[in-house]
Design a protein around this motif. Structure first.
Motif, PDB file in Angstrom:
ATOM      1  N   ALA A  62       8.552 -93.036  18.551  1.00  0.00           N
ATOM      2  CA  ALA A  62       7.327 -92.602  19.238  1.00  0.00           C
ATOM      3  C   ALA A  62       7.488 -92.738  20.748  1.00  0.00           C
ATOM      4  N   GLU A  64       4.861 -92.709  24.470  1.00  0.00           N
ATOM      5  CA  GLU A  64       3.501 -92.573  24.977  1.00  0.00           C
ATOM      6  C   GLU A  64       3.540 -91.830  26.303  1.00  0.00           C
ATOM      7  N   GLU A  66       2.164 -90.935  29.586  1.00  0.00           N
ATOM      8  CA  GLU A  66       1.194 -91.652  30.412  1.00  0.00           C
ATOM      9  C   GLU A  66       1.265 -91.192  31.862  1.00  0.00           C
ATOM     10  N   GLU A  73      -3.207 -90.560  28.756  1.00  0.00           N
ATOM     11  CA  GLU A  73      -2.449 -91.543  27.987  1.00  0.00           C
ATOM     12  C   GLU A  73      -2.535 -91.123  26.528  1.00  0.00           C
ATOM     13  N   LYS A  74      -1.354 -90.851  25.921  1.00  0.00           N
ATOM     14  CA  LYS A  74      -1.396 -90.447  24.510  1.00  0.00           C
ATOM     15  C   LYS A  74      -0.102 -90.776  23.798  1.00  0.00           C
ATOM     16  N   VAL A  75      -0.239 -91.416  22.658  1.00  0.00           N
ATOM     17  CA  VAL A  75       0.934 -91.725  21.833  1.00  0.00           C
ATOM     18  C   VAL A  75       1.345 -90.461  21.089  1.00  0.00           C
ATOM     19  N   ILE A  76       2.643 -90.113  21.189  1.00  0.00           N
ATOM     20  CA  ILE A  76       3.150 -88.972  20.429  1.00  0.00           C
ATOM     21  C   ILE A  76       4.184 -89.502  19.439  1.00  0.00           C
ATOM     22  N   PRO A  77       3.824 -89.533  18.140  1.00  0.00           N
ATOM     23  CA  PRO A  77       4.745 -90.058  17.134  1.00  0.00           C
ATOM     24  C   PRO A  77       6.073 -89.282  17.141  1.00  0.00           C
ATOM     25  N   GLU A  99       5.754 -94.220  28.470  1.00  0.00           N
ATOM     26  CA  GLU A  99       5.554 -95.665  28.630  1.00  0.00           C
ATOM     27  C   GLU A  99       6.540 -96.492  27.807  1.00  0.00           C
ATOM     28  N   PHE A 100       7.012 -95.936  26.688  1.00  0.00           N
ATOM     29  CA  PHE A 100       7.899 -96.712  25.827  1.00  0.00           C
ATOM     30  C   PHE A 100       9.337 -96.727  26.367  1.00  0.00           C
ATOM     31  N   PHE A 101       9.726 -95.694  27.094  1.00  0.00           N
ATOM     32  CA  PHE A 101      11.069 -95.642  27.698  1.00  0.00           C
ATOM     33  C   PHE A 101      10.935 -95.246  29.171  1.00  0.00           C
ATOM     34  N   PRO A 102      10.276 -96.083  29.978  1.00  0.00           N
ATOM     35  CA  PRO A 102       9.906 -95.668  31.338  1.00  0.00           C
ATOM     36  C   PRO A 102      11.089 -95.479  32.287  1.00  0.00           C
TER      37      PRO A 102
ATOM     38  N   MET B   1      14.041-103.743  29.258  1.00  0.00           N
ATOM     39  CA  MET B   1      13.217-103.357  28.121  1.00  0.00           C
ATOM     40  C   MET B   1      12.289-104.502  27.717  1.00  0.00           C
ATOM     41  N   ASN B   4       9.260-104.634  29.982  1.00  0.00           N
ATOM     42  CA  ASN B   4       8.406-103.512  29.630  1.00  0.00           C
ATOM     43  C   ASN B   4       7.595-103.812  28.364  1.00  0.00           C
ATOM     44  N   ILE B   8       3.505-103.890  28.021  1.00  0.00           N
ATOM     45  CA  ILE B   8       2.810-102.984  27.092  1.00  0.00           C
ATOM     46  C   ILE B   8       1.981-103.784  26.080  1.00  0.00           C
ATOM     47  N   GLN B  67      -6.300 -87.769  17.368  1.00  0.00           N
ATOM     48  CA  GLN B  67      -6.139 -89.130  17.891  1.00  0.00           C
ATOM     49  C   GLN B  67      -7.239 -89.467  18.905  1.00  0.00           C
ATOM     50  N   TYR B 120       4.490 -98.740  18.610  1.00  0.00           N
ATOM     51  CA  TYR B 120       5.474 -99.073  19.643  1.00  0.00           C
ATOM     52  C   TYR B 120       6.657 -99.830  19.048  1.00  0.00           C
ATOM     53  N   GLN B 189      -9.683 -85.730  27.763  1.00  0.00           N
ATOM     54  CA  GLN B 189      -8.287 -85.446  27.428  1.00  0.00           C
ATOM     55  C   GLN B 189      -8.185 -84.438  26.291  1.00  0.00           C
TER      56      GLN B 189
END
Lengths: 112, 258
Positions: A62, A64, A66, A73-77, A99-102, B1, B4, B8, B67, B120, B189
């Motif tokens: 996934a 996010e 952002e 801000e949205k999580v994309i699976p 956000e998960f791999f900034p 990581m 981060n 988060i 979502q 996550y 959004q």
């Protein structure tokens, strides 16, 4: 009397229409996430126009999407596509990141 | 990581932890049962796993904005339940309502924040070299987030009762209004509310990315570039919740502090 109620319905319809904007006229832009990188990472969109972003996450993990500047801000699976509406925006550069791999997932939206 | 992951997870845990800390403290001050907390955490945890596991399907609903609809719903219901708590605390006879509303608040907050944590961490489970640092970072983030909740709890219960009560209600007012602001953000959004240009930009003064910005976001729902709808509804919910909170504190004072 009948005419009046038709007018009322029309008026309410217009009011509703102005609150809930039509989707059909919205330009669509696609961004792909692959190996934790955005492609394209630089995207140009018109000033003062609402835009629909289709964010396709081709990674199994996934991410996010952002952006503080865009207020989004949205999580994309993993292996799925996310929809985000942005704009209308003033002229400028609006950075976004995953956000998960900034460290790797970074990009900019240029409004011009 | 690792860093981060700390940031988060801290962000996610902080919101739920603050809500729990304040509600536990208000239960303590008003001699209301605290049984809702463990029950709420458990049910919230189970539902968060369900939400996370079905996120792809839920996201695809209503043209890809499922979502946002679910999240906006969670925020709106948390707002409604916080309002219920503010109202029902004034009356000892309504302690069942208070407990039920506190339970519901915790369930919803844990679903919202917990599901993001699961998504996550799950994403990294297939990336061997990153999984350990992510787990360690997540544990540290959880620890810091929970500590802030514990700190808020002890701060409120150790103040003189009237001040503790006022502080507890004060934090609730901002948490509730922050929920309204975040719900609107989700609807914008998803294009279910028409977007507008922001009415101001305070990111030069306090950036949302800064530490202060993050804390303000968790506590009062801080937005550097809000739209008019957000400002108006945020102000309205602050006024409404403050009015109810002041009334409830008066009622509690009148019936005698425990």
């Amino acid at each position: 009397m009948k005419n009046r109620s038709i007018l009322q319905v029309l008026f309410l319809g217009l009011l509703w229409g102005s609150l809930i904007s039509p989707v059909s006229a919205t330009p669509v832009f696609e961004i792909e996430i692959r190996n934790h990188l955005f492609s394209p990472s630089e995207l140009s969109i018109p000033v003062g126009t609402k835009v629909k972003l289709l964010i396709k996450n081709a990674d199994p993990s996934a991410e996010e999407f952002e952006s503080y500047e865009l207020n989004r801000e949205k999580v994309i699976p993993g292996n799925s596509t996310g929809v985000i509406f942005i704009g209308p925006l003033n002229k400028g550069v609006y950075p976004f990141f995953g956000e998960f791999f900034p460290k790797t997932a970074q990009g900019n939206i240029h409004v011009d | 990581m690792l860093i981060n992951a700390v940031v988060i997870i801290l962000r996610e845990v902080l919101e739920a932890s603050l809500i729990m800390g304040v509600l536990l403290a208000l239960s303590q001050l008003n001699l209301v049962s605290k049984s809702w907390c463990i029950k709420g955490l458990s049910l919230g945890g189970v539902l968060a796993v369900f939400y996370a596991a079905n996120l792809t399907i839920i996201s695809a609903v209503h043209g890809g904005v499922g979502q946002e609809i679910v999240n906006a719903g969670l925020y709106i219901f948390i707002f409604i339940f916080v309002l219920t708590i503010i109202y029902s605390l004034r009356d000892k006879q309504k302690s069942n309502v208070t407990v039920a509303a506190m339970f519901a608040c915790v369930v919803l907050a844990v679903v919202r924040e917990g599901s993001e944590i699961i998504v996550y961490i799950q994403g990294f489970s297939t990336i061997n070299e990153l999984f350990a640092p992510v787990l360690i970072g997540s544990s540290i983030g959880t620890g810091i987030g929970l500590s802030i909740g514990v700190f808020v709890y002890y701060l409120i219960v150790n103040l003189p009762v009237l001040y503790g009560l006022r502080l507890g209600f004060f934090v609730l007012v901002f948490i509730a209004s922050g929920m309204v602001s975040q719900a609107i953000q989700m609807l914008l959004q998803a294009d279910l509310l028409t977007s507008q240009l922001p009415v101001w930009n305070t990111s030069e003064i306090v950036s949302e990315q800064s530490f202060v910005g993050e804390i303000l976001f968790a506590m009062i729902g801080y937005e550097a570039t809000p739209t008019l709808v957000q400002v108006v509804l945020y102000a309205f919910s602050i006024l409404l919740t403050s009015f109810m909170a002041i009334n409830s504190i008066r009622c509690i004072q009148r019936r005698g502090l425990s």
